[in-house]
Design a protein around this motif. Structure first.
Motif, PDB file in Angstrom:
ATOM      1  N   ASP A   4      36.851  42.627  47.173  1.00  0.00           N
ATOM      2  CA  ASP A   4      36.830  41.437  47.862  1.00  0.00           C
ATOM      3  C   ASP A   4      37.166  40.146  46.743  1.00  0.00           C
ATOM      4  OD1 ASP A   4      35.672  42.660  50.199  1.00  0.00           O
ATOM      5  OD2 ASP A   4      33.928  42.239  49.696  1.00  0.00           O
ATOM      6  N   GLY A   5      37.674  39.206  47.097  1.00  0.00           N
ATOM      7  CA  GLY A   5      38.096  38.202  46.203  1.00  0.00           C
ATOM      8  C   GLY A   5      39.608  37.521  46.332  1.00  0.00           C
ATOM      9  N   TRP A   6      39.835  36.531  45.211  1.00  0.00           N
ATOM     10  CA  TRP A   6      41.077  36.092  45.114  1.00  0.00           C
ATOM     11  C   TRP A   6      42.053  36.939  44.170  1.00  0.00           C
ATOM     12  CZ3 TRP A   6      42.504  32.241  48.468  1.00  0.00           C
ATOM     13  CH2 TRP A   6      41.232  31.618  48.995  1.00  0.00           C
ATOM     14  N   PHE A   7      43.107  37.139  44.649  1.00  0.00           N
ATOM     15  CA  PHE A   7      44.278  38.057  44.049  1.00  0.00           C
ATOM     16  C   PHE A   7      45.466  37.389  44.063  1.00  0.00           C
ATOM     17  CE2 PHE A   7      40.672  40.673  44.922  1.00  0.00           C
ATOM     18  CZ  PHE A   7      40.246  41.244  44.358  1.00  0.00           C
ATOM     19  N   VAL A   8      46.189  37.204  42.924  1.00  0.00           N
ATOM     20  CA  VAL A   8      47.289  36.533  42.680  1.00  0.00           C
ATOM     21  C   VAL A   8      48.582  37.417  43.183  1.00  0.00           C
ATOM     22  CG1 VAL A   8      49.107  35.260  41.027  1.00  0.00           C
ATOM     23  CG2 VAL A   8      46.559  35.095  40.924  1.00  0.00           C
ATOM     24  N   VAL A   9      49.403  36.849  43.894  1.00  0.00           N
ATOM     25  CA  VAL A   9      50.681  37.561  44.388  1.00  0.00           C
ATOM     26  C   VAL A   9      52.039  36.880  43.773  1.00  0.00           C
ATOM     27  CG1 VAL A   9      49.510  38.568  46.451  1.00  0.00           C
ATOM     28  CG2 VAL A   9      50.630  36.143  46.777  1.00  0.00           C
ATOM     29  N   ALA A  10      51.681  35.825  43.269  1.00  0.00           N
ATOM     30  CA  ALA A  10      53.139  35.123  42.779  1.00  0.00           C
ATOM     31  C   ALA A  10      52.850  33.973  42.062  1.00  0.00           C
ATOM     32  CB  ALA A  10      54.056  34.574  44.099  1.00  0.00           C
ATOM     33  N   PHE A  11      53.981  33.532  41.109  1.00  0.00           N
ATOM     34  CA  PHE A  11      53.800  32.271  40.363  1.00  0.00           C
ATOM     35  C   PHE A  11      54.452  31.368  41.144  1.00  0.00           C
ATOM     36  CE2 PHE A  11      53.325  35.708  37.184  1.00  0.00           C
ATOM     37  CZ  PHE A  11      52.329  35.265  36.297  1.00  0.00           C
ATOM     38  N   PRO A  36      46.502  20.880  35.548  1.00  0.00           N
ATOM     39  CA  PRO A  36      47.098  19.796  36.223  1.00  0.00           C
ATOM     40  C   PRO A  36      47.762  20.604  37.568  1.00  0.00           C
ATOM     41  CG  PRO A  36      47.823  19.192  34.048  1.00  0.00           C
ATOM     42  CD  PRO A  36      47.114  20.457  33.959  1.00  0.00           C
ATOM     43  N   ALA A  37      47.559  20.075  38.725  1.00  0.00           N
ATOM     44  CA  ALA A  37      48.193  20.435  39.845  1.00  0.00           C
ATOM     45  C   ALA A  37      49.594  20.959  39.691  1.00  0.00           C
ATOM     46  CB  ALA A  37      47.917  19.496  40.972  1.00  0.00           C
ATOM     47  N   ALA A  38      50.476  20.298  39.225  1.00  0.00           N
ATOM     48  CA  ALA A  38      51.861  20.649  38.999  1.00  0.00           C
ATOM     49  C   ALA A  38      52.056  21.837  38.034  1.00  0.00           C
ATOM     50  CB  ALA A  38      52.518  19.526  38.913  1.00  0.00           C
ATOM     51  N   PHE A  39      51.241  22.351  37.255  1.00  0.00           N
ATOM     52  CA  PHE A  39      51.445  23.237  36.160  1.00  0.00           C
ATOM     53  C   PHE A  39      51.987  24.452  36.685  1.00  0.00           C
ATOM     54  CE2 PHE A  39      49.620  26.740  33.816  1.00  0.00           C
ATOM     55  CZ  PHE A  39      50.122  26.330  32.454  1.00  0.00           C
ATOM     56  N   SER A  40      52.684  25.241  35.831  1.00  0.00           N
ATOM     57  CA  SER A  40      53.131  26.528  35.933  1.00  0.00           C
ATOM     58  C   SER A  40      53.361  26.873  34.414  1.00  0.00           C
ATOM     59  CB  SER A  40      54.410  26.545  36.838  1.00  0.00           C
ATOM     60  OG  SER A  40      54.857  27.843  37.085  1.00  0.00           O
ATOM     61  N   PRO A  41      52.670  28.417  34.276  1.00  0.00           N
ATOM     62  CA  PRO A  41      52.880  28.699  32.760  1.00  0.00           C
ATOM     63  C   PRO A  41      54.386  28.951  32.582  1.00  0.00           C
ATOM     64  CG  PRO A  41      51.985  30.408  34.463  1.00  0.00           C
ATOM     65  CD  PRO A  41      51.999  29.076  35.463  1.00  0.00           C
ATOM     66  N   ASP A  98      46.454  27.032  38.981  1.00  0.00           N
ATOM     67  CA  ASP A  98      47.153  26.895  37.571  1.00  0.00           C
ATOM     68  C   ASP A  98      48.358  27.663  37.570  1.00  0.00           C
ATOM     69  OD1 ASP A  98      44.622  26.074  36.462  1.00  0.00           O
ATOM     70  OD2 ASP A  98      44.206  27.904  35.642  1.00  0.00           O
ATOM     71  N   GLY A  99      49.175  27.339  38.740  1.00  0.00           N
ATOM     72  CA  GLY A  99      50.565  27.695  38.667  1.00  0.00           C
ATOM     73  C   GLY A  99      50.879  29.017  39.326  1.00  0.00           C
ATOM     74  N   THR A 100      49.827  29.392  40.257  1.00  0.00           N
ATOM     75  CA  THR A 100      49.849  30.934  40.841  1.00  0.00           C
ATOM     76  C   THR A 100      49.475  30.758  42.121  1.00  0.00           C
ATOM     77  OG1 THR A 100      47.538  31.525  40.483  1.00  0.00           O
ATOM     78  CG2 THR A 100      48.942  31.985  38.706  1.00  0.00           C
ATOM     79  N   LEU A 101      49.806  31.509  42.939  1.00  0.00           N
ATOM     80  CA  LEU A 101      49.521  31.575  44.294  1.00  0.00           C
ATOM     81  C   LEU A 101      48.449  33.089  44.712  1.00  0.00           C
ATOM     82  CD1 LEU A 101      52.758  30.503  44.516  1.00  0.00           C
ATOM     83  CD2 LEU A 101      51.883  30.082  46.767  1.00  0.00           C
ATOM     84  N   ALA A 102      47.400  32.789  44.928  1.00  0.00           N
ATOM     85  CA  ALA A 102      46.271  33.698  45.290  1.00  0.00           C
ATOM     86  C   ALA A 102      45.933  33.789  46.605  1.00  0.00           C
ATOM     87  CB  ALA A 102      45.076  33.242  44.270  1.00  0.00           C
ATOM     88  N   LEU A 103      45.921  34.846  46.970  1.00  0.00           N
ATOM     89  CA  LEU A 103      45.331  35.263  48.598  1.00  0.00           C
ATOM     90  C   LEU A 103      43.917  35.939  48.379  1.00  0.00           C
ATOM     91  CD1 LEU A 103      48.427  37.286  50.036  1.00  0.00           C
ATOM     92  CD2 LEU A 103      47.773  34.821  49.908  1.00  0.00           C
TER      93      LEU A 103
END
Length: 320
Positions: A10-17, A132-137, A109-114
């Motif tokens: 269970d939890g949050w997992f990143v699917v895209a930048f 910052p909210a607009a940050f993307s690595p 942090d520049g990602t999308l997590a589900l």
């Protein structure tokens, strides 16, 4: 958990930048054995939905479009608003009482997590943002690997594998578990360089924050170079055997100087392959290993069982 393969946690997992999903784009990702469709509205809202149109079952990720704030089915051009409601048809007739099934999505942090929970529960915790909210690595890579998220995160405390796999001596300085967060402080240096039992030359100090089994962020301090580097390790299950492993890096400071944006971007892209090359040394081991529930540990292995006790809270699947 007695089988060789742990269940989905269970939890949050990143699917895209973030930079993969500009306004108006639709992406399809595999997530826990099924497809999920991501899209961003023209105003910038990110949404994640189950892929099939409730009208007649078309897959929204194959030919679907974004029209303003709505996602539009490719089959009959029924349109759905950001809350999932069907708001219009191509025929100009009243829309049916139909809704898309939304999934919880966060931009961190520049990602999308589900969010995933085996019992369908809503999110009970969040990943705190450190940028910052607009940050993307600037520098990031993705691998499809035979592994489980618990294996990936366990590497953070498995000090014993540092020398044979990465040619590094590793020392855990501290570990603290607070709810769904684990904080780890460790130091590394090239294998064999020691003085009076302590790691000394070419040290790198890491402050790790692990949130669940899908998110590890770290700030690395390199005293010799007077540099600070932030990186992220994010494993996401796509089926029972495979994960997508996302690795991102951002160089914050070099030679004691806080870098301008263009320099950060340039150095981050240069560092990403180096971090990626070292991390990929674990891939063939993960591919062929099995999960040993009661490992025969010895001094020098690191706080593996403390980590596993903490990790146990992320399994609600029956029988886990």
């Amino acid at each position: 958990m007695t089988t060789s393969q742990l269940p989905y946690p269970d939890g949050w997992f990143v699917v895209a930048f973030r930079d993969e999903l500009p306004a108006g784009r639709i992406l399809t990702r595999r997530f826990m054995g099924e497809d999920v469709v991501l899209y961003r509205t023209r105003s910038g809202l990110a949404r994640a939905v189950r892929p099939f149109c409730p009208h007649l079952g078309a897959h929204l990720g194959h030919g679907g479009t974004v029209d303003g704030e709505d996602i539009v089915c490719p089959f009959h051009r029924f349109a759905y608003s950001p809350d999932g409601t069907c708001v219009r048809t191509e025929y100009g007739t009243p829309p049916p009482r139909a809704r898309l099934t939304l999934r919880e999505v966060r931009e961190v942090d520049g990602t999308l997590a589900l969010w995933h929970h085996s019992r369908g529960l809503r999110p009970t915790w969040e990943i705190p943002s450190s940028t910052p909210a607009a940050f993307s690595p600037a520098g990031h890579v993705v691998h499809t690997v035979v592994a489980h998220p618990q294996d990936v995160m366990e590497n953070a405390v498995d000090t014993g594998h540092g020398r044979p796999v990465h040619r590094m001596d590793t020392e855990v300085r501290r570990i603290r578990c607070t709810g769904t967060t684990m904080e780890v402080g460790l130091s590394t240096s090239p294998a064999g360089i020691r003085r009076n039992g302590y790691l000394v030359a070419n040290q790198v100090h890491y402050d790790l924050r692990i949130h669940g089994l899908g998110w590890l962020s770290a700030r690395a301090s390199v005293p010799k170079l007077r540099s600070f580097i932030r990186f992220w390790t994010m494993p996401t299950p796509i089926d029972p055997r495979h994960i997508e492993l996302r690795i991102a890096v951002n160089v914050e400071e070099a030679a004691g100087i806080t870098l301008p944006h263009w320099a950060t971007k340039l150095l981050s892209k240069a560092f990403a392959p180096l971090i990626n090359r070292d991390g990929s040394k674990d891939f063939p081991i993960w591919r062929h290993k099995t999960y040993v529930e009661h490992p025969k540990l010895t001094k020098g292995d690191g706080p593996i069982m403390e980590y596993r006790r903490w990790a146990g809270q992320f399994y609600s699947e029956a029988g886990s």
